[in-house]
Structure formats: C-alpha cells, structure tokens
Enzyme design. Sequence first.
Site, PDB file in Angstrom:
ATOM      1  N   ASP A 165       0.841  -1.196   0.000  1.00  0.00           N
ATOM      2  CA  ASP A 165       0.000   0.000   0.000  1.00  0.00           C
ATOM      3  C   ASP A 165       0.887   1.261   0.000  1.00  0.00           C
ATOM      4  OD1 ASP A 165      -2.480  -1.629   0.568  1.00  0.00           O
ATOM      5  OD2 ASP A 165      -1.296  -2.060   2.347  1.00  0.00           O
ATOM      6  N   HIS A 193      -4.764  -3.423   6.430  1.00  0.00           N
ATOM      7  CA  HIS A 193      -4.550  -3.675   5.002  1.00  0.00           C
ATOM      8  C   HIS A 193      -5.891  -4.102   4.403  1.00  0.00           C
ATOM      9  CE1 HIS A 193      -3.023  -4.907   1.164  1.00  0.00           C
ATOM     10  NE2 HIS A 193      -3.551  -6.101   1.335  1.00  0.00           N
TER      11      HIS A 193
HETATM   12  N1  LIG Z   1      -0.721  -7.873   2.405  1.00  0.00           N
HETATM   13  C1  LIG Z   1      -0.763  -7.642   1.101  1.00  0.00           C
HETATM   14  O1  LIG Z   1      -0.412  -6.534   0.654  1.00  0.00           O
HETATM   15  C2  LIG Z   1      -1.199  -8.690   0.104  1.00  0.00           C
HETATM   16  C3  LIG Z   1      -1.087  -8.433  -1.254  1.00  0.00           C
HETATM   17  C4  LIG Z   1      -1.456  -9.409  -2.171  1.00  0.00           C
HETATM   18  C5  LIG Z   1      -1.965 -10.617  -1.731  1.00  0.00           C
HETATM   19  N2  LIG Z   1      -2.082 -10.846  -0.394  1.00  0.00           N
HETATM   20  C6  LIG Z   1      -2.579 -12.113   0.114  1.00  0.00           C
HETATM   21  O2  LIG Z   1      -1.517 -13.080   0.041  1.00  0.00           O
HETATM   22  C7  LIG Z   1      -2.076 -14.383   0.068  1.00  0.00           C
HETATM   23  C8  LIG Z   1      -1.420 -15.262  -0.982  1.00  0.00           C
HETATM   24  O3  LIG Z   1      -1.694 -14.775  -2.273  1.00  0.00           O
HETATM   25  P1  LIG Z   1      -1.336 -15.656  -3.560  1.00  0.00           P
HETATM   26  O4  LIG Z   1      -1.728 -14.826  -4.745  1.00  0.00           O
HETATM   27  O5  LIG Z   1       0.045 -16.196  -3.493  1.00  0.00           O
HETATM   28  O6  LIG Z   1      -2.393 -16.840  -3.384  1.00  0.00           O
HETATM   29  P2  LIG Z   1      -2.361 -18.296  -4.032  1.00  0.00           P
HETATM   30  O7  LIG Z   1      -3.738 -18.843  -3.828  1.00  0.00           O
HETATM   31  O8  LIG Z   1      -1.770 -18.261  -5.403  1.00  0.00           O
HETATM   32  O9  LIG Z   1      -1.336 -19.096  -3.115  1.00  0.00           O
HETATM   33  C9  LIG Z   1      -1.584 -19.372  -1.779  1.00  0.00           C
HETATM   34  C10 LIG Z   1      -0.833 -20.648  -1.449  1.00  0.00           C
HETATM   35  O10 LIG Z   1      -0.943 -20.852  -0.048  1.00  0.00           O
HETATM   36  C11 LIG Z   1      -1.032 -22.241   0.166  1.00  0.00           C
HETATM   37  N3  LIG Z   1      -1.568 -22.500   1.494  1.00  0.00           N
HETATM   38  C12 LIG Z   1      -2.853 -22.476   1.932  1.00  0.00           C
HETATM   39  N4  LIG Z   1      -2.931 -22.834   3.223  1.00  0.00           N
HETATM   40  C13 LIG Z   1      -1.658 -23.072   3.625  1.00  0.00           C
HETATM   41  C14 LIG Z   1      -1.089 -23.505   4.845  1.00  0.00           C
HETATM   42  N5  LIG Z   1      -1.844 -23.756   5.909  1.00  0.00           N
HETATM   43  N6  LIG Z   1       0.248 -23.653   4.911  1.00  0.00           N
HETATM   44  C15 LIG Z   1       1.022 -23.420   3.833  1.00  0.00           C
HETATM   45  N7  LIG Z   1       0.537 -23.038   2.637  1.00  0.00           N
HETATM   46  C16 LIG Z   1      -0.783 -22.861   2.541  1.00  0.00           C
HETATM   47  C17 LIG Z   1      -1.922 -22.743  -0.975  1.00  0.00           C
HETATM   48  O11 LIG Z   1      -1.757 -24.141  -1.196  1.00  0.00           O
HETATM   49  C18 LIG Z   1      -1.390 -21.898  -2.134  1.00  0.00           C
HETATM   50  O12 LIG Z   1      -0.346 -22.561  -2.839  1.00  0.00           O
HETATM   51  C19 LIG Z   1      -3.585 -14.180  -0.104  1.00  0.00           C
HETATM   52  O13 LIG Z   1      -4.184 -14.251   1.188  1.00  0.00           O
HETATM   53  C20 LIG Z   1      -3.684 -12.768  -0.651  1.00  0.00           C
HETATM   54  O14 LIG Z   1      -4.945 -12.194  -0.347  1.00  0.00           O
HETATM   55  C21 LIG Z   1      -1.699  -9.906   0.532  1.00  0.00           C
HETATM   56  O1  LIG Z   2      -5.744 -10.309  -2.284  1.00  0.00           O
HETATM   57  C1  LIG Z   2      -6.386  -9.263  -2.133  1.00  0.00           C
HETATM   58  O2  LIG Z   2      -7.551  -9.228  -1.690  1.00  0.00           O
HETATM   59  C2  LIG Z   2      -5.769  -7.944  -2.510  1.00  0.00           C
HETATM   60  C3  LIG Z   2      -4.410  -7.755  -1.940  1.00  0.00           C
HETATM   61  O3  LIG Z   2      -4.430  -7.720  -0.553  1.00  0.00           O
HETATM   62  C4  LIG Z   2      -3.808  -6.492  -2.493  1.00  0.00           C
HETATM   63  O4  LIG Z   2      -3.739  -5.488  -1.767  1.00  0.00           O
HETATM   64  O5  LIG Z   2      -3.419  -6.501  -3.669  1.00  0.00           O
END
Ligand SMILES: NC(=O)c1ccc[n+]([C@@H]2O[C@H](COP(=O)([O-])OP(=O)(O)OC[C@H]3O[C@@H](n4cnc5c(N)ncnc54)[C@H](O)[C@@H]3O)[C@@H](O)[C@H]2O)c1
Ligand SMILES: O=C(O)C[C@H](O)C(=O)O
Length: 334
Positions: A165, A193
């Site tokens: 962000d 977030h």
């Molecule tokens: N904070 C931020 O700024 C931000 C930004 C983008 C995404 N995210 C979040 O990050 C997370 C991951 O995003 P992504 O695009 O890589 O998702 P994704 O679905 O591609 O990958 C998530 C992975 O986590 C694994 N997983 C699920 N439960 C698990 C566990 N208990 N132990 C280990 N692995 C586990 C799944 O098998 C999968 O491979 C999501 O929650 C998304 O919302 C946060």
């Molecule tokens: O995975 C989401 O919901 C959005 C993610 O947290 C982001 O800020 O891009």
Amino acid sequence: MPAGLPAGAPVTVTVTGAAGQIGYALLFRIASGHLLGPDVPVRLRLLEVPQAVKAAEGTAMELDDCAFPLLTGIDIHDDATAAFDGVNVALLVGARPRGAGMERGDLLSANGGIFGPQGAAINAGAAQDVRVLVVGNPANTNAWIAAQHAPDVPKDRFTAMTRLDHNRAVAQLAARTGAGVEDIARLTIWGNHSATQYPDLSHATVRGTPALEVVDDEAWVRDTFIPTVAKRGAAIIEARGASSAASAANAALDHVRTWVTGTPADDWTSAGVVSDGSYGVPEGLISSFPVIARDGELSIVPDLEIDDFSRARIDASVAELVEERDAVRALGLV
Ligand SMILES: NC(=O)c1ccc[n+]([C@@H]2O[C@H](COP(=O)([O-])OP(=O)(O)OC[C@H]3O[C@@H](n4cnc5c(N)ncnc54)[C@H](O)[C@@H]3O)[C@@H](O)[C@H]2O)c1
Ligand SMILES: O=C(O)C[C@H](O)C(=O)O
C-alpha cells in the site's frame, strides 16, 4: 551483514504458500539476494499444504536450475513445526482466500486454523532473532493471531504487510506531481490492510516540500488519491483476474530488507506493527503506522500531529481491526 542476522551462517528463510502466485514471484528473488543483500547466504524452507507439495517441488527444481550462489539449500515441508525449526525470517504468505458465499467469520475462522498453529510452531522452534512478516489476508489480524500463539516470542517480531500500500501511494503521488519515486518521503499508511486503510499525505514531502502544497488540490487527495490506493488491490484483481503477486512479493522483500538495513535518515516506511497505544490505537493490535527501522528494530514514529480528517480516517480503520480481533476472540481462535 545486516543488523540482527546470524553472522557467517546461512539465514534460514521460511516461506509459506510457496507454490502460490506470490511464492513464485518471491522465491527466486530471495535466492538471488534481494531479501537480505548480495552477501548473505540463505537456506529456504518451503511450507505448503500436502496437495501443493508436488508443485513446490517443481519450484525447488527451478531454483536449483538457477544455480544461485547464495542459495545453500531448499527443504520442502507440509508440517509447520519442521518448516519453522530454526527460522530467522518467516514469510507467512499462504492463506485461505475468500470463496463464493463465504462470510467474514468463515474467513477468519479458516485463517485462524492456519495462523494459530503456525504461530505455535514459530514459538516452539524459531531462532531467537526470528522476524515474521504476514502477507496472507486478512494480514493484520492473521499476524495478531500468530502472535497470540507465540507467547515466548517478543510481540514486536510479528508484523503485517502494508508496504505494498505504501509503495502504491508513493507511485500515485509521484505520478501526480511529476516527481520521481525517490523524491517522495514521509508518506504513511495507517490502520488495516483493507479498503479502510488511510494513506496519509499530511506529513509527506516531495523533494522536501510538503506534498499537500505541491499537489494543492484537496479534492484530488480525498476523492482520487485515497480511494485509488485503498482499492488498488481490488482494481488489480479486476484487471488481472488474480490478485497482485509480483508487486506483493516485491513489497515483502522491501519490508524485510528495510527492517534489517534501516530506513533513510529523513524518511520512514509503513508497516503493520504491534501498537504500544500510540496515536490512540489500542495496545496490542497490529496496525499500520509510520515506522523507522534502526539496528534491526522497528519503532513507531512518535509525536506526529494528527488533524481532524486524519483522526477520523485512522479511527475508522482501527475500528475494523478491533472488530476483526473481537470476532476472532468470539470464535475461540485465540
Ligand atoms: N498484504 C498484502 O499486501 C497482500 C497483497 C497481495 C496478496 N495478499 C494475500 O496473500 C495471500 C497469498 O496470495 P497468492 O496470490 O500467493 O495466493 P495463491 O492462492 O496463489 O497461493 C496461496 C498458497 O498458499 C497455500 N496454502 C494455503 N494454506 C496453507 C497452509 N496452511 N500452509 C502453507 N501453505 C498454505 C496454498 O496451497 C497456495 O499454494 C492471499 O491471502 C492474498 O490475499 C496480501
Ligand atoms: O488479495 C487481495 O484481496 C488484494 C491484496 O491484498 C492487495 O492489496 O493486492
């Protein structure tokens, strides 16, 4: 060697959700030195759910094929206790995404089932200097859950990612003012977030001049800048058909690198850190603040003046964090 990391020995970095989108964008950059610097060898531990272990093995094969000089080994686990044993830097990316028809309570419950045991595993086996970054959403509350399950680890070692962000806000302000991103300082993301976050320009500067003077357009700040940053995650999902991955991985690298190498003298960053009661944020919540990194420690920038508009925006986002915390408590997850 950056502050607070084991000298000489490889640094153990555990990445959960290693076979996911962010994991794929993250692991190669960790192994090539973008997390801890070009002189720090790393040992990777990948944690996945059993059904994704094979995909994680494929990623590990590709990591091998890069012949990264800094990568001293890769272990793949489906068990949190093994994955966090001796960990120095824990990147908690894997989380349960919100599915169709899933209520907020269902999401908190599913993630409580992940972050509680992972916090307990960190408590049981992590290195003394462990630093934890939670990326998986809802990141602040997931970090809070993990910290509650790790009573022996100092609470300030648990952080949640709002650096994405922060970076988004810097990029928007740079584009608006025609400045370079390196010309922007003292910008802050407050709160959760989520769409309630408050990207705050009131202390920010552009080439040393107050950003609000440079922009000189209150309506743009309130009606364009703030919602664009706060809803950027949703806009990326709408455009890509998947949530931000490379930019999220990049922000995770920035967060940890800043933590261990420090913020510039005249600047700060934004991170979800445990509140000490500063700025009226209830003690113990993991909320985003303006944060300085020195000698491997993060601290909240003190004594900033908060105007009425900022006060209302911070309070609204913090109220959401309180609701999430109370819902987690009501569900018996901590
Ligand atoms: N904070 C931020 O700024 C931000 C930004 C983008 C995404 N995210 C979040 O990050 C997370 C991951 O995003 P992504 O695009 O890589 O998702 P994704 O679905 O591609 O990958 C998530 C992975 O986590 C694994 N997983 C699920 N439960 C698990 C566990 N208990 N132990 C280990 N692995 C586990 C799944 O098998 C999968 O491979 C999501 O929650 C998304 O919302 C946060
Ligand atoms: O995975 C989401 O919901 C959005 C993610 O947290 C982001 O800020 O891009």
